[in-house]
Design a protein around this motif. Structure first.
Motif, PDB file in Angstrom:
ATOM      1  N   ALA A  55       8.491  37.318  41.664  1.00  0.00           N
ATOM      2  CA  ALA A  55       9.757  36.601  41.853  1.00  0.00           C
ATOM      3  C   ALA A  55      10.867  37.537  42.305  1.00  0.00           C
ATOM      4  O   ALA A  55      10.993  38.659  41.816  1.00  0.00           O
ATOM      5  CB  ALA A  55      10.154  35.912  40.553  1.00  0.00           C
ATOM      6  N   ARG A  56      11.678  37.054  43.220  1.00  0.00           N
ATOM      7  CA  ARG A  56      12.885  37.780  43.616  1.00  0.00           C
ATOM      8  C   ARG A  56      14.104  37.234  42.881  1.00  0.00           C
ATOM      9  O   ARG A  56      15.031  37.965  42.578  1.00  0.00           O
ATOM     10  CB  ARG A  56      13.087  37.661  45.125  1.00  0.00           C
ATOM     11  N   THR A  57      14.094  35.917  42.620  1.00  0.00           N
ATOM     12  CA  THR A  57      15.192  35.275  41.894  1.00  0.00           C
ATOM     13  C   THR A  57      14.611  34.393  40.804  1.00  0.00           C
ATOM     14  O   THR A  57      13.696  33.600  41.065  1.00  0.00           O
ATOM     15  CB  THR A  57      16.067  34.408  42.834  1.00  0.00           C
ATOM     16  N   ARG A  83      16.759  39.262  40.650  1.00  0.00           N
ATOM     17  CA  ARG A  83      18.064  38.611  40.527  1.00  0.00           C
ATOM     18  C   ARG A  83      17.920  37.488  39.507  1.00  0.00           C
ATOM     19  O   ARG A  83      17.120  36.570  39.695  1.00  0.00           O
ATOM     20  CB  ARG A  83      18.493  38.041  41.876  1.00  0.00           C
ATOM     21  N   VAL A  84      18.679  37.565  38.422  1.00  0.00           N
ATOM     22  CA  VAL A  84      18.576  36.587  37.347  1.00  0.00           C
ATOM     23  C   VAL A  84      19.833  35.719  37.340  1.00  0.00           C
ATOM     24  O   VAL A  84      20.954  36.227  37.263  1.00  0.00           O
ATOM     25  CB  VAL A  84      18.401  37.278  35.973  1.00  0.00           C
ATOM     26  N   ALA A  99      25.377  35.128  37.998  1.00  0.00           N
ATOM     27  CA  ALA A  99      24.393  36.204  37.954  1.00  0.00           C
ATOM     28  C   ALA A  99      24.474  36.954  36.632  1.00  0.00           C
ATOM     29  O   ALA A  99      25.557  37.205  36.106  1.00  0.00           O
ATOM     30  CB  ALA A  99      24.615  37.152  39.116  1.00  0.00           C
ATOM     31  N   PHE A 100      23.313  37.326  36.111  1.00  0.00           N
ATOM     32  CA  PHE A 100      23.215  38.144  34.900  1.00  0.00           C
ATOM     33  C   PHE A 100      23.280  39.605  35.295  1.00  0.00           C
ATOM     34  O   PHE A 100      22.469  40.087  36.089  1.00  0.00           O
ATOM     35  CB  PHE A 100      21.890  37.850  34.195  1.00  0.00           C
ATOM     36  N   ASP A 134      12.728  31.408  42.513  1.00  0.00           N
ATOM     37  CA  ASP A 134      11.270  31.352  42.635  1.00  0.00           C
ATOM     38  C   ASP A 134      10.635  30.835  41.349  1.00  0.00           C
ATOM     39  O   ASP A 134       9.548  30.258  41.365  1.00  0.00           O
ATOM     40  CB  ASP A 134      10.717  32.745  42.938  1.00  0.00           C
ATOM     41  N   VAL A 135      11.317  31.086  40.225  1.00  0.00           N
ATOM     42  CA  VAL A 135      10.870  30.625  38.915  1.00  0.00           C
ATOM     43  C   VAL A 135      12.094  30.094  38.176  1.00  0.00           C
ATOM     44  O   VAL A 135      13.166  30.701  38.230  1.00  0.00           O
ATOM     45  CB  VAL A 135      10.233  31.762  38.088  1.00  0.00           C
TER      46      VAL A 135
END
Length: 208
Positions: A55-57, A83-84, A99-100, A134-135
């Motif tokens: 996952a990227r995001t 990226r969270v 964003a976290f 992505d997730v």
């Protein structure tokens, strides 16, 4: 015209209310050590997921109280360069996102008598930001053998799932729970959507 997303209603079904009370009662009996140990195991299991590995995001959330802990997992994802995104509860129960950037960037927020939530400080990215994920890691109280999730009943994540479906986005939907919260069946309504996997401290179960 009212958006279909905004029409996702709160769930008044008595069976769901009773089930929620039962699961919340069990959670309230957990000690701080129980929650901490489960959070460490949960993070280790979740980080083994191929979906998270690539996952990227990731759209996630910050656990509060006796919820299955997520902070260790959020920190680990961020350390990987992921990226969270974290939710910000709006007045209509829909979710904005931010964003976290670490635990010290979280603000405690209490909205309208509800529990105190930890929300990301900084720029608001808009409700549609979740479509880049992505997730999507979902909170819940239980999941059944079909992947149907029992939420808290506010409808916030039902709106998120409708938004994802209408946009054509297809992230992996993963719910984080304690082992005892994977059950045979939970009540289902027409707007409910199944998740793809559940992660508990003892393992992963997939539904597709």
């Amino acid at each position: 015209m009212e958006s279909p997303v905004s029409r996702v209603r709160r769930e008044p079904e008595p069976d769901k209310r009773m089930l929620r009370r039962g699961f919340l009662s069990v959670r309230s009996g957990l000690t701080a050590d129980d929650v901490r140990e489960a959070a460490a195991a949960l993070a280790a299991r979740a980080l083994e997921l191929p979906e998270l590995a690539h996952a990227r995001t990731v759209a996630a959330y910050v656990s509060v109280g006796s919820e299955p802990g997520t902070l260790a997992l959020l920190d680990a994802l961020r350390a990987r360069g992921v990226r969270v995104l974290l939710p910000v509860l709006m007045a209509d129960n829909d979710l904005d996102w931010g964003a976290f950037t670490g635990a010290d960037s979280l603000d405690p927020v209490r909205r309208g008598g509800k529990m105190t939530l930890l929300e990301p400080a900084g720029e608001r990215l808009g409700p549609a930001a979740v479509q880049d994920a992505d997730v999507v890691l979902l909170p819940g109280l239980a999941v059944d053998a079909r992947g149907m999730r029992l939420g808290r009943g506010g409808g916030s994540y039902d709106r998120v799932l409708v938004r994802l479906e209408r946009s054509g986005a297809d992230p992996a939907l993963v719910v984080l729970l304690y082992d005892t919260e994977v059950v045979d069946r939970v009540p289902e309504e027409t707007h409910d959507r199944p998740v793809h996997a559940v992660v508990t401290p003892s393992g992963v179960r997939r539904f597709r």
